[in-house]
Design an enzyme around this catalytic site. Structure first.
Site, PDB file in Angstrom:
ATOM      1  N   SER A  81      -2.134   8.137  -0.150  1.00 47.84           N
ATOM      2  CA  SER A  81      -2.713   7.242   0.777  1.00 47.84           C
ATOM      3  C   SER A  81      -2.655   8.124   2.148  1.00 47.84           C
ATOM      4  O   SER A  81      -3.026   9.414   2.360  1.00 47.84           O
ATOM      5  CB  SER A  81      -2.150   5.657   0.897  1.00 47.84           C
ATOM      6  OG  SER A  81      -2.960   4.965   1.813  1.00 47.84           O
ATOM      7  N   ASP A 111      -6.811   8.077   1.701  1.00 47.27           N
ATOM      8  CA  ASP A 111      -7.647   7.618   0.592  1.00 47.27           C
ATOM      9  C   ASP A 111      -8.778   6.893   0.853  1.00 47.27           C
ATOM     10  O   ASP A 111      -9.372   6.641  -0.159  1.00 47.27           O
ATOM     11  CB  ASP A 111      -6.789   7.299  -0.657  1.00 47.27           C
ATOM     12  CG  ASP A 111      -6.189   5.839  -0.155  1.00 47.27           C
ATOM     13  OD1 ASP A 111      -5.999   5.646   1.015  1.00 47.27           O
ATOM     14  OD2 ASP A 111      -5.686   5.002  -1.284  1.00 47.27           O
TER      15      ASP A 111
END
Length: 452
Positions: A98, A244
């Site tokens: 992420s 992401d």
């Protein structure tokens, strides 16, 4: 004995590569994932980090060795992997860390239909199996291993989103998008193609070393470039995606951040227009304005703990049409209850482009209170500090306390919540009030107790 406690978190696997985990462990995770889900087929995807293709490939080999056919969709955003899991009806694994720095990587796993895999829904079992196999050696491959194939689902993902929010009739908009060298640079051009949008692309080159800034728009320093570009170019709005691309942050035409609570309220109103009387989930740190707007639009607000597993669980239980968090995670029933920043961004574009006023004016009706933002304090004794706060406010006239998630203290014109971090010795404080002066006073009083 192998101990994976450093990398197996509440909702995912995450750690430094290769010191905390590597392709050998990734292969075992793939085998364990296939074993625990009992799936005869799975889907995998990965972000642009240098370690992602190798880890994802190793996971696929591990799953295939346990008899599962693996569909690799390759480079994708996390919500694109959720789309694949939902549309194909397969358990999925996304390789990403992420917004974490470049040396990190991780796995976000889900069951078929993008249903979450967390500690209580399979992740603890997967960890136990990987630990056992690390010590005893991987099991022998099954008699008939699965195959590994590749499939591109980007255009299908874009078509699905565009079927949920019609942008074809909006007025032309100029939008600056900062992809932070993350997966938004991969998905945005395809999703926005052919729409009445003038796209000003910032940092769309996929680069897992994040050369321009961290791909974490929750930190104000990482949206400075976007704010400046919006002001310089006279754009209608700016969008910033995390690494992401499952979260999206919005700035208005002045370059000012729009709070995720205001976005939650805006999207909730639009979803309730489509699904009258629907339930909308919000976590307990979102603004008072969210349940107010939901009720004003004929919906039923439901308050829940912070964290995507709680939101998704509550959505599945209640049949909720939408859910929003203060961290800019937005969940849609029409998207298998999964979170997608892209769909939230499209709702904002549709709302803005469907009328003539600027974004700041549009969101003002949803941004009704003064908020502190999240303030972190390092403490030696989280439990002790929480007890001290409870003792300080308990029994005060007109004040209520609840412990759904940490400690929430509510009065007539203000509230605050204090939660302990699961991973660091921190307490997180969020304050909201009817005016800035009250918010500042309540914040200072709470911090004095937390930091005593």
């Amino acid at each position: 004995m192998t101990d994976l406690s450093q990398i197996v978190k509440a909702y995912d696997v995450r750690g430094v590569v290769p010191t905390q985990w590597d392709e050998t462990l990734a292969e075992l995770f793939g085998a364990a994932f296939a074993e625990i889900t009992g799936a005869d087929a799975i889907v995998t995807g990965h972000d642009m980090r240098p370690s992602s293709p190798g880890l994802s490939g190793a996971f696929a080999r591990g799953a295939a060795a346990r008899g599962a056919d693996v569909t690799e969709i390759g480079l994708c955003s996390t919500d694109e992997l959720y789309f694949a899991s939902g549309a194909l009806g397969l358990p999925g694994a996304m390789f990403t860390a992420s917004h974490n720095p470049a040396q990190y990587n991780g796995i976000k796993m889900c069951r078929a239909g993008a249903a979450p895999v967390g500690q209580d829904t399979g992740l603890a079992d997967i960890r136990a199996l990987v630990e056992r196999w690390s010590d005893e050696g991987a099991p022998e491959p099954v008699a008939e291993p699965g195959g590994i194939s590749q499939r591109d689902v980007l255009s299908d993902y874009a078509a699905h989103l565009r079927g949920l929010v019609d942008l074809s009739g909006i007025r032309p908009l100029k939008v600056v998008v900062d992809a932070g060298n993350g997966m938004g640079g991969h998905t945005v051009p395809t999703v926005f193609e052919g729409l009445p949008l003038e796209l000003d692309a910032m940092y769309f080159e996929l680069d897992g070393s994040f050369p321009n800034h961290e791909a974490n728009p929750l930190d104000p320093k990482n949206i400075v470039d976007l704010q400046a570009r919006v002001r310089e170019t006279g754009a209608d709005l700016g969008l910033a995606f995390d690494g992401d691309a499952d979260r999206c942050f919005v700035v208005d035409e002045n370059g000012d951040p729009v709070s995720p609570s205001a976005i939650t309220a805006l999207v909730a109103a639009r979803e309730l227009a489509k699904h009258p009387g629907g339930t909308v989930i919000h976590n307990l740190i979102t603004s008072w304005s969210v349940p107010e707007v939901v009720k004003e639009n004929g919906g039923e607000p439901v308050r829940t703990r912070v964290g995507h597993s709680f939101i998704k669980e509550e959505m599945a239980k209640s049949g909720a049409i939408f859910g929003g968090e203060h961290s800019a995670h937005y969940y849609f029933r029409d998207f298998w209850n999964a979170d997608t920043g892209m769909l939230a961004a499209m709702h904002v574009l549709a709302a803005l482009g469907g009328q003539q006023g600027p974004l700041s004016q549009l969101v003002a009706q949803y941004d009704r209170y003064a908020a502190s933002g999240e303030i972190n304090s390092t403490v030696d004794d989280q439990t002790g500090r929480l007890a001290a706060i409870k003792a300080a406010y308990e029994g005060r006239q007109g004040v209520t306390i609840d412990e759904l998630d940490g400690l929430t203290v509510t009065a007539g014109d203000w509230w605050f919540n204090v939660r302990a971090s699961n991973t660091e010795p921190l307490l997180r404080l969020n304050v909201e009030a009817r005016d800035t002066g009250t918010a500042d006073r309540v914040r200072d009083e709470a911090l004095a107790i937390i930091r005593a």
